[in-house]
Design an enzyme around this catalytic site. Structure first.
Site, PDB file in Angstrom:
ATOM      1  N   TYR A  60      16.452  30.260   9.438  1.00  0.00           N
ATOM      2  CA  TYR A  60      15.295  30.962  10.006  1.00  0.00           C
ATOM      3  C   TYR A  60      15.379  31.027  11.514  1.00  0.00           C
ATOM      4  O   TYR A  60      15.784  30.057  12.163  1.00  0.00           O
ATOM      5  CB  TYR A  60      14.000  30.254   9.616  1.00  0.00           C
ATOM      6  CG  TYR A  60      13.611  30.423   8.169  1.00  0.00           C
ATOM      7  CD1 TYR A  60      13.339  31.696   7.651  1.00  0.00           C
ATOM      8  CD2 TYR A  60      13.501  29.328   7.326  1.00  0.00           C
ATOM      9  CE1 TYR A  60      12.970  31.862   6.327  1.00  0.00           C
ATOM     10  CE2 TYR A  60      13.129  29.473   6.005  1.00  0.00           C
ATOM     11  CZ  TYR A  60      12.870  30.746   5.506  1.00  0.00           C
ATOM     12  OH  TYR A  60      12.505  30.897   4.204  1.00  0.00           O
ATOM     13  N   LYS A 110       0.844  -1.205   0.000  1.00  0.00           N
ATOM     14  CA  LYS A 110       0.000   0.000   0.000  1.00  0.00           C
ATOM     15  C   LYS A 110       0.881   1.256   0.000  1.00  0.00           C
ATOM     16  O   LYS A 110       2.084   1.179   0.321  1.00  0.00           O
ATOM     17  CB  LYS A 110      -0.892  -0.018   1.246  1.00  0.00           C
ATOM     18  CG  LYS A 110      -0.121  -0.097   2.554  1.00  0.00           C
ATOM     19  CD  LYS A 110      -1.039  -0.442   3.727  1.00  0.00           C
ATOM     20  CE  LYS A 110      -0.251  -0.603   5.005  1.00  0.00           C
ATOM     21  NZ  LYS A 110      -1.095  -1.110   6.106  1.00  0.00           N
TER      22      LYS A 110
HETATM   23  C1  LIG Z   1      -0.334  -2.261   6.600  1.00  0.00           C
HETATM   24  C2  LIG Z   1      -0.930  -3.564   6.949  1.00  0.00           C
HETATM   25  C3  LIG Z   1      -0.127  -4.707   7.067  1.00  0.00           C
HETATM   26  C4  LIG Z   1       1.383  -4.667   7.003  1.00  0.00           C
HETATM   27  O1  LIG Z   1       1.867  -4.276   8.240  1.00  0.00           O
HETATM   28  P1  LIG Z   1       3.462  -4.228   8.549  1.00  0.00           P
HETATM   29  O2  LIG Z   1       3.492  -3.935   9.998  1.00  0.00           O
HETATM   30  O3  LIG Z   1       4.015  -3.143   7.704  1.00  0.00           O
HETATM   31  O4  LIG Z   1       4.003  -5.552   8.214  1.00  0.00           O
HETATM   32  C5  LIG Z   1      -0.755  -5.939   7.286  1.00  0.00           C
HETATM   33  N1  LIG Z   1      -2.093  -6.010   7.381  1.00  0.00           N
HETATM   34  C6  LIG Z   1      -2.892  -4.939   7.288  1.00  0.00           C
HETATM   35  C7  LIG Z   1      -4.358  -5.104   7.433  1.00  0.00           C
HETATM   36  C8  LIG Z   1      -2.349  -3.683   7.086  1.00  0.00           C
HETATM   37  O5  LIG Z   1      -3.136  -2.606   7.018  1.00  0.00           O
END
Ligand SMILES: *Cc1c(COP(=O)(O)O)cnc(C)c1O
Length: 381
Positions: A272, A47
């Site tokens: 800044y 994702k």
């Molecule tokens: C993002 C996500 C993962 C992956 O999690 P990690 O901690 O990055 O391995 C697995 N399952 C779901 C439902 C997620 O949203």
């Protein structure tokens, strides 16, 4: 030729260079997969553009290494990846089903992760109108209180929905809230709730696959593995268990180009607010990379870097597009780049120093950085 172009590009770049070691990402995937039972699948969660690293490249590398199950959040992410993924790869959409998008899931062979009774009913109504029974995944909330059917919803599901003819669930899943803290009592509670619910759903769908663990969950032990684990952060080498030695490889390197060197004749203030103070005789390097590139999130308020292994510190406030390092300690007076993530300045060390999260560090890597991918080799398996 390609290497020459890459090299020329780097020489000319006025933005940071983010190098992504695709073979190391493959070997992290393979390492985790090799800790699982033969029938347990190691799915990749890609994702948010593979946590900012580049979903197309990461997915291509992982497919080549043998990964066949991928998770994204949005429909757009899924449609982009479907274009490059062969049809023997499954693509699960965690963000569920927006009303009106049902036919896209069917046309592009995407599997929706359904997490509310409403969405499940809507999906089944649609399948009924098409006279089809398309695979879907069902998500239970066992203690995260984010997306997922509640335990009450599940009772309702077994009373009202489970008998519907168009229901074809291929995956039953939940998500752990505290998997990076081995001793947290919620882990075991979530495991128990998941097992109870899973045994009920198995009575109706004996072939349904079960999945609970994210990256950290894998390292809680084999009772958390079930039929599929879903790893994201581990692919990039973030330590899955805070208090243990990290078994994974580094995958990400970032260097910021030096735009200007300043030799100070007199003491001055820097940046800044004039909060940085540099003494007479100091040597400063202004580098490209500021808070618009996620530097605050990546490197913290007081970035450190390295020039050929010699540590240097930022001085003054980080600006939007640049920040300033005091490089007086560097034997190289005219460096082209300052390393800010390398094999010594690892993601783990940044996370520890800034008390941040690996996830935040990765997903804040700026879009202006030139992403360079170390090429993958042939697969020898
Ligand atoms: C993002 C996500 C993962 C992956 O999690 P990690 O901690 O990055 O391995 C697995 N399952 C779901 C439902 C997620 O949203």
């Amino acid at each position: 030729m390609q290497l020459l172009m890459m090299w020329l590009h780097s020489m000319m770049s006025s933005s940071g260079i983010l190098s992504i070691d695709l073979p190391a990402i493959q070997s992290n995937w393979h390492y985790v997969a090799s800790t699982l039972a033969v029938n347990t699948e190691c799915a990749a969660v890609v994702k948010a553009n593979a946590y900012g690293v580049g979903a197309t490249q990461v997915v291509g590398a992982l497919y080549q290494r043998g990964c066949r199950n991928f998770f994204v959040v949005t429909l757009d992410e899924a449609l982009d990846l479907r274009k490059i993924l062969p049809s023997d790869a499954s693509l699960f959409v965690l963000g569920g089903l927006k009303e009106g998008s049902e036919s896209l899931f069917i046309d592009f062979d995407l599997t929706p992760v359904l997490y509310s009774l409403r969405a499940i009913s809507r999906w089944l109504d649609f399948c009924d109108t098409q006279n089809v029974s398309i695979p879907c995944a069902l998500k239970l909330d066992t203690g995260m209180t984010r997306l997922g059917m509640s335990l009450d919803d599940l009772d309702h599901f077994f009373k009202e929905i489970v008998h519907r003819r168009s229901l074809n669930p291929v995956l039953f899943m939940s998500h752990l809230a505290c998997a990076d803290e081995r001793a947290h009592p919620l882990n075991n509670l979530q495991l128990t709730r998941f097992k109870n619910a899973a045994s009920k759903i198995k009575a109706y769908f004996p072939n349904i696959k079960l999945s609970l663990a994210n990256s950290s969950g894998v390292f809680l032990g084999s009772e958390y593995h079930f039929d599929m684990v879903r790893i994201g952060a581990a692919l990039y080498g973030i330590n899955p268990q805070r208090d243990q030695v990290n078994p994974l490889s580094s995958t990400i390197y970032l260097k910021l180009p030096v735009l200007q060197i300043r030799e100070l004749g007199v003491p001055v203030s820097v940046g800044y607010g004039a909060v940085g103070q540099a003494g007479a005789g100091s040597r400063l390097a202004v580098v490209a990379g500021g808070y618009a590139d996620g530097i605050h999130r990546t490197l913290g308020l007081e970035p450190i870097g390295q020039i050929e292994g010699v540590e240097v510190s930022a001085i003054g406030r980080v600006s939007m597009d640049s920040c300033v390092f005091d490089i007086s300690s560097s034997p190289n007076a005219f460096p082209n780049y300052i390393d800010v993530i390398n094999s010594n300045l690892t993601l783990d060390s940044l996370i520890a120093k800034n008390k941040s999260l690996g996830y935040e560090v990765l997903t804040s890597l700026g879009s202006r950085y030139k992403r360079e991918y170390l090429p993958i080799g042939p697969n020898h398996d």
